[in-house]
Design an enzyme around this catalytic site. Structure first.
Site: not given
Length: 345
Positions: A63, A139, A175, A177, A193, A195, A231
Site C-alpha cells: 500500500d 476481519g 473506514a 484505505d 474496503s 462491505w 478497496e
C-alpha cells in the site's frame, strides 16, 4: 527482510473480511524513465502490460504512497510498523528510514490490539504535510482513519492529530484505505474496503477533519456480488474529469493474489463514476487498467504521485520469482487522446 515474511496483517484482515461479509451481507525532472504521453488505450491482454520500472534497495512494501519533498528527494510510506518509511534521492534506489511514528498513539489500541496501522496517504497542502492512515481490528469494520501532520514530511516528524472518521460493526461500510483530493477549494476523503464499497466525506481544509459534526457519507463504488471485493480508492483530476482508481479482487495471498487496478471517471469528485462502457462504479463498473503479468502478480494498493507535471502510478505487486514477496511498482501514468489513463514503462 531475507527471511520468509508472514502474510501481512492488513491483508489477513482483507481475507477475513471477505468471509465475514459473505455471511453478514449475503520525463525531464521526473522519476527516472518517464515515458512521453501517448494516445493509446490500455493493453488488451495481460501480456501487453508494461513491467514496472527497475528499482533497487529496500522495496518490499504494501500500500505505498509517495511524495516529492522540498529538497527534491522522495519519501514513501507504506503499511506496517508504525507506517514504514523509505527515502530516495532519485526515485530509483530506496532505503529504509524508520517509520512515520516513533511511538504508538494510545487510541490505536481501541481499533487494533497490535497497534498496527495500514494504507497511508501522504499529501501536501497549505504549507503542511498531511498523513492519513487506517487502524482496524482484523476481519471487522470496527475501524478508524487517523491523521498526522508534519512541516517537513520526513519520518519521525509526524504529530498525531487523532481520529478523523470511524466505523463500528453496525455500519455497512469500512473506514480504511483513505485518500484525499482537493477540488475547487474543497477537500474530500475517499475510503472503504469490502462491505458496501467505496465511500467519501468532505473535510475541513484547515483541520483536515470532517467539515461537519455529522458528515454526509457519499457512495462512489461497489461490487454486485459477495464478498464485494473493492478497496483502496484513489482520485486524481485530469482535464475536466476526476478519475477514481480502485483495487479489485483478492489481495495479499502471495502468488495466489488476483488484485488488479480499475478506474472510472466523473465530472465531479463526488461522482457518479463510470467506466468507458458507461457502467456506473456503484453497479460494479471499472475499466481495467493494470493486472498481474509475468512475475508481477496481484497489482494493486495504488496511489498516484504527481512529480513535476507528470503522473506516476505507485502500487505493490507480488514477485513470482521471489517467493511471492510484496514489491514496489512504479509506472508512468499517461493519458490517451480520449482522456483515459494509460500505464506506460
Amino acid at each position: 527482510m531475507n527471511a520468509a515474511r508472514p502474510k501481512h496483517r492488513k491483508h489477513l484482515r482483507t481475507a477475513l473480511t471477505a468471509a465475514a461479509l459473505a455471511a453478514a451481507l449475503c520525463g525531464a525532472g521526473t522519476l527516472p524513465g518517464h515515458a512521453a504521453d501517448r494516445a493509446a488505450r490500455a493493453p488488451a491482454s495481460a501480456a501487453a502490460y508494461p513491467d514496472p520500472r527497475p528499482v533497487t534497495g529496500d522495496t518490499e512494501v504494501h500500500d505505498p504512497s509517495a511524495i516529492r519533498l522540498a529538497d527534491g528527494s522522495y519519501v514513501l510510506y507504506s503499511t506496517h510498523n508504525r507506517i514504514e518509511a523509505r527515502v530516495s534521492q532519485d526515485g530509483r534506489t530506496w532505503r529504509r528510514a524508520g517509520s512515520a511514528f516513533t511511538e504508538i498513539p494510545d487510541w490505536w489500541r481501541a481499533y487494533s490490539p497490535e497497534g498496527d496501522p495500514w494504507a497511508p496517504e501522504v499529501t501536501y497542502r497549505d504549507g503542511v504535510h498531511w498523513l492519513y492512515y487506517a487502524v482496524s481490528s482484523f476481519g471487522s469494520n470496527h475501524s478508524a482513519i487517523g491523521l498526522a501532520t508534519s512541516p517537513s514530511g520526513r519520518p519521525g516528524t509526524w504529530q498525531d492529530r487523532g481520529v478523523v472518521f470511524a466505523t463500528t460493526t453496525s455500519d455497512h461500510y469500512n473506514a480504511i484505505d483513505p485518500a484525499v483530493i482537493q477540488a475547487d477549494g474543497r477537500v474530500w476523503m475517499s475510503f472503504g474496503s469490502y462491505w458496501t464499497g467505496i465511500r467519501m466525506i468532505e473535510l475541513d481544509r484547515r483541520t483536515g477533519k470532517p467539515a461537519t459534526a455529522d458528515p454526509e457519507v457519499l457512495h462512489l463504488a461497489t461490487r454486485p456480488d459477495a464478498p464485494y471485493a473493492v478497496e483502496a480508492p484513489y482520485i486524481v483530476r485530469h482535464g475536466r474529469h476526476y478519475y477514481l482508481f480502485v483495487s479489485y479482487d483478492r489481495c495479499c495471498a502471495g502468488t495466489e493474489s488476483t488484485y488488479n487496478i480499475r478506474v472510472g471517471r466523473s465530472t465531479s469528485p463526488t461522482g457518479p463514476y463510470y467506466d468507458r462502457d458507461g457502467t456506473a462504479m456503484t453497479d460494479g463498473g471499472g475499466e481495467l487498467l493494470l493486472a498481474g503479468h509475468g512475475r508481477h502478480i496481484g497489482t494493486g494498493g495504488q496511489s498516484v504521485l504527481r512529480d513535476r507535471g507528470r503522473d506516476v502510478l505507485v502500487y505493490h505487486y507480488y514477485d513470482g520469482q521471489d517467493g511471492g514477496r510484496p514489491k514496489l511498482g512504479l509506472n508512468a501514468l499517461t493519458w490517451g487522446a480520449d482522456g483515459w489513463p494509460v500505464v506506460g514503462p
